[in-house]
Design a protein around this motif. Structure first.
Motif, PDB file in Angstrom:
ATOM      1  N   ALA A   1      -5.625   6.216  11.009  1.00 15.40           N
ATOM      2  CA  ALA A   1      -5.543   5.535   9.713  1.00 15.40           C
ATOM      3  C   ALA A   1      -6.431   3.949   9.922  1.00 15.40           C
ATOM      4  O   ALA A   1      -6.957   3.550   9.096  1.00 15.40           O
ATOM      5  CB  ALA A   1      -4.284   5.153   9.305  1.00 15.40           C
ATOM      6  N   PHE A   2      -6.049   3.346  10.980  1.00 15.44           N
ATOM      7  CA  PHE A   2      -6.704   2.446  11.246  1.00 15.44           C
ATOM      8  C   PHE A   2      -8.369   2.537  11.309  1.00 15.44           C
ATOM      9  O   PHE A   2      -9.063   1.671  10.785  1.00 15.44           O
ATOM     10  CB  PHE A   2      -6.291   1.306  12.404  1.00 15.44           C
ATOM     11  CG  PHE A   2      -7.170   0.239  13.028  1.00 15.44           C
ATOM     12  CD1 PHE A   2      -6.789  -1.028  12.438  1.00 15.44           C
ATOM     13  CD2 PHE A   2      -8.110   0.328  14.041  1.00 15.44           C
ATOM     14  CE1 PHE A   2      -7.630  -2.030  12.594  1.00 15.44           C
ATOM     15  CE2 PHE A   2      -8.643  -0.693  14.378  1.00 15.44           C
ATOM     16  CZ  PHE A   2      -8.527  -2.168  13.811  1.00 15.44           C
TER      17      PHE A   2
ATOM     18  N   SER B   1      -9.803   2.464   8.038  1.00 16.32           N
ATOM     19  CA  SER B   1     -10.159   1.369   7.529  1.00 16.32           C
ATOM     20  C   SER B   1     -11.265   0.406   7.999  1.00 16.32           C
ATOM     21  O   SER B   1     -11.967  -0.054   7.315  1.00 16.32           O
ATOM     22  CB  SER B   1      -8.717   0.349   7.775  1.00 16.32           C
ATOM     23  OG  SER B   1      -7.606   0.747   7.136  1.00 16.32           O
TER      24      SER B   1
ATOM     25  N   THR C   1     -14.536   1.603   6.487  1.00 16.28           N
ATOM     26  CA  THR C   1     -14.907   1.406   5.153  1.00 16.28           C
ATOM     27  C   THR C   1     -15.835  -0.141   5.164  1.00 16.28           C
ATOM     28  O   THR C   1     -16.187  -0.289   4.181  1.00 16.28           O
ATOM     29  CB  THR C   1     -13.531   1.028   4.404  1.00 16.28           C
ATOM     30  OG1 THR C   1     -12.902  -0.058   4.909  1.00 16.28           O
ATOM     31  CG2 THR C   1     -12.812   2.140   4.450  1.00 16.28           C
ATOM     32  N   ARG C   2     -15.760  -0.659   6.176  1.00 18.05           N
ATOM     33  CA  ARG C   2     -16.624  -2.030   6.368  1.00 18.05           C
ATOM     34  C   ARG C   2     -18.023  -1.664   6.984  1.00 18.05           C
ATOM     35  O   ARG C   2     -18.076  -1.077   8.082  1.00 18.05           O
ATOM     36  CB  ARG C   2     -15.989  -2.909   7.102  1.00 18.05           C
ATOM     37  CG  ARG C   2     -14.261  -3.309   6.805  1.00 18.05           C
ATOM     38  CD  ARG C   2     -14.448  -4.354   5.570  1.00 18.05           C
ATOM     39  NE  ARG C   2     -15.159  -5.467   5.812  1.00 18.05           N
ATOM     40  CZ  ARG C   2     -14.771  -6.574   6.016  1.00 18.05           C
ATOM     41  NH1 ARG C   2     -13.670  -6.761   6.118  1.00 18.05           N
ATOM     42  NH2 ARG C   2     -15.577  -7.777   6.414  1.00 18.05           N
TER      43      ARG C   2
ATOM     44  N   PRO D   1      -0.856   0.098  10.374  1.00 20.05           N
ATOM     45  CA  PRO D   1      -2.470   0.137  10.334  1.00 20.05           C
ATOM     46  C   PRO D   1      -2.740  -1.282   9.664  1.00 20.05           C
ATOM     47  O   PRO D   1      -3.817  -1.711   9.943  1.00 20.05           O
ATOM     48  CB  PRO D   1      -2.924   1.321   9.910  1.00 20.05           C
ATOM     49  CG  PRO D   1      -2.076   2.512  10.193  1.00 20.05           C
ATOM     50  CD  PRO D   1      -0.749   1.577   9.811  1.00 20.05           C
ATOM     51  N   ASP D   2      -2.244  -1.348   8.506  1.00 19.81           N
ATOM     52  CA  ASP D   2      -2.318  -2.581   7.406  1.00 19.81           C
ATOM     53  C   ASP D   2      -2.186  -3.737   8.217  1.00 19.81           C
ATOM     54  O   ASP D   2      -2.934  -4.805   8.038  1.00 19.81           O
ATOM     55  CB  ASP D   2      -1.770  -2.440   6.357  1.00 19.81           C
ATOM     56  CG  ASP D   2      -2.251  -1.308   5.399  1.00 19.81           C
ATOM     57  OD1 ASP D   2      -3.359  -0.907   5.305  1.00 19.81           O
ATOM     58  OD2 ASP D   2      -1.423  -0.818   4.231  1.00 19.81           O
TER      59      ASP D   2
ATOM     60  N   MET E   1      -5.013  -4.331  10.688  1.00 16.56           N
ATOM     61  CA  MET E   1      -6.159  -4.736  10.079  1.00 16.56           C
ATOM     62  C   MET E   1      -6.227  -6.097   9.665  1.00 16.56           C
ATOM     63  O   MET E   1      -7.222  -6.995   9.649  1.00 16.56           O
ATOM     64  CB  MET E   1      -6.465  -3.723   9.007  1.00 16.56           C
ATOM     65  CG  MET E   1      -7.790  -3.740   8.492  1.00 16.56           C
ATOM     66  SD  MET E   1      -9.055  -3.179   9.444  1.00 16.56           S
ATOM     67  CE  MET E   1     -10.685  -3.251   8.653  1.00 16.56           C
TER      68      MET E   1
END
Length: 370
Positions: free
Chosen positions: A237-238, A241, A244-245, A359-360, A363
């Protein structure tokens, strides 16, 4: 024949010319580099690789206190390469090679052994030296503190409740054990220009473009502590994320224990994700960590390498102590909720403590460091 050799010089290796003679033909008479072996310090630290690395923080303090001392380090063969380019250490002895033979002959002015395992403590006990700091072994086979300042660390190793209550970093503990003031002295680790260039070529060969920031995700936790490792679900999941960058490129970092995990992760992620592979040498691993803009890792070697090289760290903690880890003001500690710092090498509790680090959270902490 006249004797011109000064065999007591610390630069003379015994079986070959010294580096200065090789460089310009300098001989001992009148040599400005002559450094007789006066005060000799022996440090015994064998395991594990990450612990050996963080113990190098003692070297700047010892050099300040004993500016002319010769420092010799006893370790295992697998950690020897940590000391490449280390200007503080005169010699590295390994237990697989000549350490045992030389301990039986040579004399020292100070011996330091922070570890309480009996083999290491026996090496300290066998060393010919009147002043010893840390742990030693007595004639009945019991590990004993060699000085009063070592009692605290010995008892922390014996009683988990003391470990859990501890608020000092390992670095502070070993400095106090050695009777020196702790001022966040750095871990000593130097990379060469060639190593940095190799890392750059490795990443560019994997498609990393100029301007992209490499985010290192360390998959490993070592062989002993199965729950040091973040969960595979959270790592995926991390990774999503990070992907996406557009300015980030993800680097999966692992070793022999992570061979299968690396394969599973790569099979579930886009081909733009870079992998260190499972068979990098120690120096290659160090160079790759040094090339990262930030590293996410559990409590393992990768963490200490990043701290040594000044790479921002997000460090994840479950079964081991976050308090003992020194991040030198360049990282964040995310500690598992619930039953943490249990010091169990494995457990069946569900959800596992490392599941509670999301993960949030990771991040967010990483972005705050960039």
């Amino acid at each position: 024949m006249n004797t011109i050799l000064k065999s007591d010089c610390r630069h003379f290796p015994g079986s070959r010319p010294c580096t200065f003679n090789k460089a310009d033909g300098t001989t001992c008479p009148g040599c400005v580099h002559y450094a007789p072996k006066n005060f000799r310090i022996l440090i015994i630290k064998l395991d594990a690789v990450g612990d050996v690395l963080r113990t190098t923080c003692l070297l700047p303090g010892l050099r300040e206190k004993y500016p002319d001392a010769e420092i010799i380090w006893v370790t295992r063969a697998r950690t020897r390469d940590l000391f490449l380019n280390n200007a503080f250490v005169s010699e590295i002895w390994t237990v697989e090679n000549d350490a045992l033979a030389r301990l039986g002959v040579e004399r020292f002015d100070l011996v330091i052994n922070p570890d309480a395992d009996k083999f290491t403590a026996a090496l300290a006990a066998a060393a010919n030296c009147a002043v010893k700091l840390g742990m030693t072994l007595d004639e009945r086979g019991s590990v004993q503190p060699a000085n009063p300042e070592a009692v605290e660390w010995l008892q922390m190793g014996a009683f988990d409740d003391l470990k859990k209550k501890n608020t000092k970093t390992y670095q502070q503990i070993v400095y106090e054990m050695c009777g020196m003031a702790y001022a966040r002295q750095r871990i000593v680790l130097e990379t060469t220009r060639a190593e940095r260039e190799w890392a750059g070529e490795f990443l560019s060969g994997a498609g990393v473009r100029g301007g992209e920031r490499v985010i290192g995700l360390n998959l490993g936790g070592g062989g002993r502590w199965k729950r040091k490792r973040w969960t595979e679900e959270h790592m995926l999941a991390f990774a999503g994320s990070v992907l996406t960058r557009p300015d980030f490129r993800l680097l999966l970092i692992g070793g022999p224990f992570e061979r299968e995990l690396i394969g599973r992760m790569l099979s579930k992620l886009p081909p733009s994700v870079v992998s260190s592979g499972h068979d990098r040498t120690l120096r290659e691993l160090i160079a790759l960590v040094g090339a990262c803009a930030a590293v996410v890792t559990g409590d393992t070697l990768c963490l200490h390498v990043a701290c040594a090289l000044g790479v921002p760290v997000v460090a994840l903690f479950g079964p081991t102590s976050a308090a003992e880890i020194e991040l030198y003001g360049n990282g964040d500690k995310l500690v598992a909720k619930g039953c943490r710092t249990c010091y169990l090498t494995d457990c069946e509790v569900t959800p596992n403590c490392m599941d509670t680090i999301t993960p949030d959270e990771v991040m967010g902490a990483m972005l705050n460091r960039l």
